[in-house]
Design an enzyme around this catalytic site. Structure first.
Site, PDB file in Angstrom:
ATOM      1  N   SER A   1     -38.192  79.988 -72.689  1.00 26.72           N
ATOM      2  CA  SER A   1     -39.359  80.571 -72.210  1.00 26.72           C
ATOM      3  C   SER A   1     -39.697  80.255 -70.594  1.00 26.72           C
ATOM      4  O   SER A   1     -38.687  80.213 -69.883  1.00 26.72           O
ATOM      5  CB  SER A   1     -40.622  80.164 -72.970  1.00 26.72           C
ATOM      6  OG  SER A   1     -41.647  80.956 -72.830  1.00 26.72           O
TER       7      SER A   1
ATOM      8  N   ASP B   1     -38.705  90.904 -77.178  1.00 28.73           N
ATOM      9  CA  ASP B   1     -39.324  89.576 -77.264  1.00 28.73           C
ATOM     10  C   ASP B   1     -40.958  89.553 -77.390  1.00 28.73           C
ATOM     11  O   ASP B   1     -41.697  90.233 -76.601  1.00 28.73           O
ATOM     12  CB  ASP B   1     -39.014  89.326 -75.449  1.00 28.73           C
ATOM     13  CG  ASP B   1     -39.454  87.867 -75.202  1.00 28.73           C
ATOM     14  OD1 ASP B   1     -40.641  87.412 -75.570  1.00 28.73           O
ATOM     15  OD2 ASP B   1     -38.879  87.178 -74.481  1.00 28.73           O
TER      16      ASP B   1
ATOM     17  N   HIS C   1     -39.956  85.314 -79.849  1.00 24.58           N
ATOM     18  CA  HIS C   1     -39.912  84.567 -78.667  1.00 24.58           C
ATOM     19  C   HIS C   1     -39.309  83.155 -78.907  1.00 24.58           C
ATOM     20  O   HIS C   1     -40.222  82.385 -79.524  1.00 24.58           O
ATOM     21  CB  HIS C   1     -41.162  84.800 -77.780  1.00 24.58           C
ATOM     22  CG  HIS C   1     -41.015  84.124 -76.430  1.00 24.58           C
ATOM     23  ND1 HIS C   1     -40.597  84.762 -75.480  1.00 24.58           N
ATOM     24  CD2 HIS C   1     -41.597  83.106 -75.920  1.00 24.58           C
ATOM     25  CE1 HIS C   1     -40.723  83.984 -74.187  1.00 24.58           C
ATOM     26  NE2 HIS C   1     -41.466  83.059 -74.561  1.00 24.58           N
TER      27      HIS C   1
END
Ligand SMILES: *[C@@H]1O[C@H](CO)[C@@H](O)[C@H](O)[C@H]1NC(C)=O
Ligand SMILES: *[C@@H]1O[C@H](CO)[C@@H](O)[C@H](O)[C@H]1NC(C)=O
Ligand SMILES: *[C@@H]1O[C@H](CO)[C@@H](O)[C@H](O)[C@H]1NC(C)=O
Ligand SMILES: *[C@@H]1O[C@H](CO)[C@@H](O)[C@H](O)[C@H]1NC(C)=O
Length: 396
Positions: A182, A278, A344
């Protein structure tokens, strides 16, 4: 090189439905925790978290054939783009803005010390650097606001902690990986060549970005929201001077936080692991402006409730994501694992990384795909182009 993967969804749904209970338990029971080290030496260099606390990392020493190999993981945890936003982060999300009371880190997935779960990296030196700066480890502002006591020093944290690791043996690494998820996945791309340059004698150095490919999507909803958010974040954290001039010299520097404008100039081999659906990007950064916002949250919370119009936006996101990737993904050294799970972050979860029910492309788990790419056992460019809506992969 794109691969079309068929019947994958059905296969998972059946298998995972049966397997998920077992997976949950084995992950909980098999979790390995590593204590946190506070870097006091970093503090003397002015490298501190948003709230002024020292940087921290968890270090599990390598052994056997892995004793001289290093995997350095940059944790993620969003950004903050205004003083108020950073203050809220410090109050409400101390785990991504402070190291006060930092708990031991759970080492699963690519950090796991278990050979069955992590066959290629289990015995490497593995380091998990805590994220606490709100800038993807790249801000550097000297001034400290006396009213708020907020510090914008992400880049110093990266440098100071890596310095400490160099002394602990990273400088003699033979093999090394910089990896992050991330906001840490974006940090990995921003710092990849710098990391490479710090260990010039290492034989093989590569970088892996997990769920860090935040697209610009200038024809998708909320494009100006995404642009302005990154521009404010960069201004607040004094990021500009740390960005590669290869990007800043050819476009508005505030666009240089979007990986699509960065990765073409990264010299070190890079692996991009991401879902084309995502979950964070679809639910947060794609969120249309208030006028057409109603219902977006319930749709992205439960995609089975999305209207055809909302599903169309999600599909356009996927098409744009794959199109953007196509322009930069065909370098021989680049590895790709792009699937369609509504997820994610993949790398620190055993079930997502390497288990019977893990996502597979070309019948490879993420662990196999990354191992094959890192050790050059095969070219790995796996892209799932089949499903036209996000898959519920039933993975924790
Ligand atoms: C980790 O911290 C706990 C609690 O402070 C301590 O009991 C334990 O011995 C530490 N483990 C290691 C390996 O240092
Ligand atoms: C637009 O994108 C920004 C940055 O990702 C995000 O914070 C915001 O929630 C999005 N949506 C709206 C309606 O602003
Ligand atoms: C969506 O999920 C979040 C997090 O679980 C929750 O706080 C929020 O209320 C949900 N919103 C809707 C509209 O379902
Ligand atoms: C996929 O890989 C597993 C083991 O990793 C193997 O048992 C299985 O036969 C493979 N399936 C196909 C279709 O090749």
């Amino acid at each position: 090189m794109a691969k079309n993967i068929q019947t994958m969804a059905d296969h998972w749904l059946i298998k995972l439905f049966l397997g998920s209970l077992v997976l949950v338990n084995s992950q909980v029971n098999g979790a390995s925790f590593v204590n946190i080290t506070l870097s006091e030496s970093a503090v003397s260099k002015g490298a501190v978290c948003l709230d002024g606390s020292p940087p921290a990392y968890a270090f599990d020493k390598g052994f056997g054939s892995g004793a001289n190999n290093w995997l350095v993981f940059l944790e993620g945890g969003g950004w903050c783009d205004t003083t108020d936003d950073c203050l809220i982060k410090v109050k409400k999300s101390p785990s991504t803005s402070s190291t006060k009371n930092a708990p031991a880190a759970s080492f699963g997935g690519i950090l796991s010390p278990e050979q069955t779960i992590n066959p290629d990296f289990y015995n490497w030196n593995r380091v998990y650097i805590r994220y606490c700066d709100g800038s993807s480890f790249i801000g550097d502002v000297e001034a400290v606001d006396s009213e708020t006591n907020l510090h914008y020093r992400g880049s110093r944290i990266f440098s100071a902690v890596i310095d400490e690791l160099l002394e602990k043996g990273l400088k003699n690494a033979q093999n090394a990986i910089l990896v992050g998820n991330s906001a840490g996945g974006l940090a990995t791309m921003l710092h990849c060549d710098r990391f490479r340059a710090l260990i010039p004698n290492a034989k093989r150095v590569k970088c892996i970005s997990d769920s860090g490919f935040f697209i610009h999507g200038k024809d998708l909803p909320n494009a100006s929201g995404r642009e302005q958010y990154f521009a404010r974040t960069m201004a607040l954290h004094g990021v500009a001077e740390f960005l590669p001039t290869s990007c800043t010299s050819r476009m508005d520097p505030s666009l240089c936080f979007f990986p699509e404008y960065l990765v073409g100039d990264i010299q070190t081999p890079l692996f991009l692991l991401n879902s084309a659906f995502d979950r964070y990007q679809i639910s947060v950064t794609l969120k249309p402006y208030p006028a057409d916002k109603p219902g977006w949250e319930s749709c992205t919370n439960h995609t089975e409730t999305c209207t055809p119009g909302q599903l169309q936006i999600i599909k356009e996101f996927r098409n744009t994501f794959l199109g953007t990737l196509k322009e930069i993904g065909d370098r021989p050294s680049t590895g790709l694992f792009i699937n369609s799970c509504y997820i994610h972050d993949y790398l620190f979860s055993n079930p997502r990384w390497n288990s019977d029910g893990s996502p597979r492309l070309d019948n490879k788990t993420i662990a196999q795909a990354i191992g094959d790419w890192y050790f050059e056992r095969s070219i790995v460019k796996l892209i799932d182009t089949q499903p036209d809506r996000p898959l519920d992969c039933h993975l924790l």
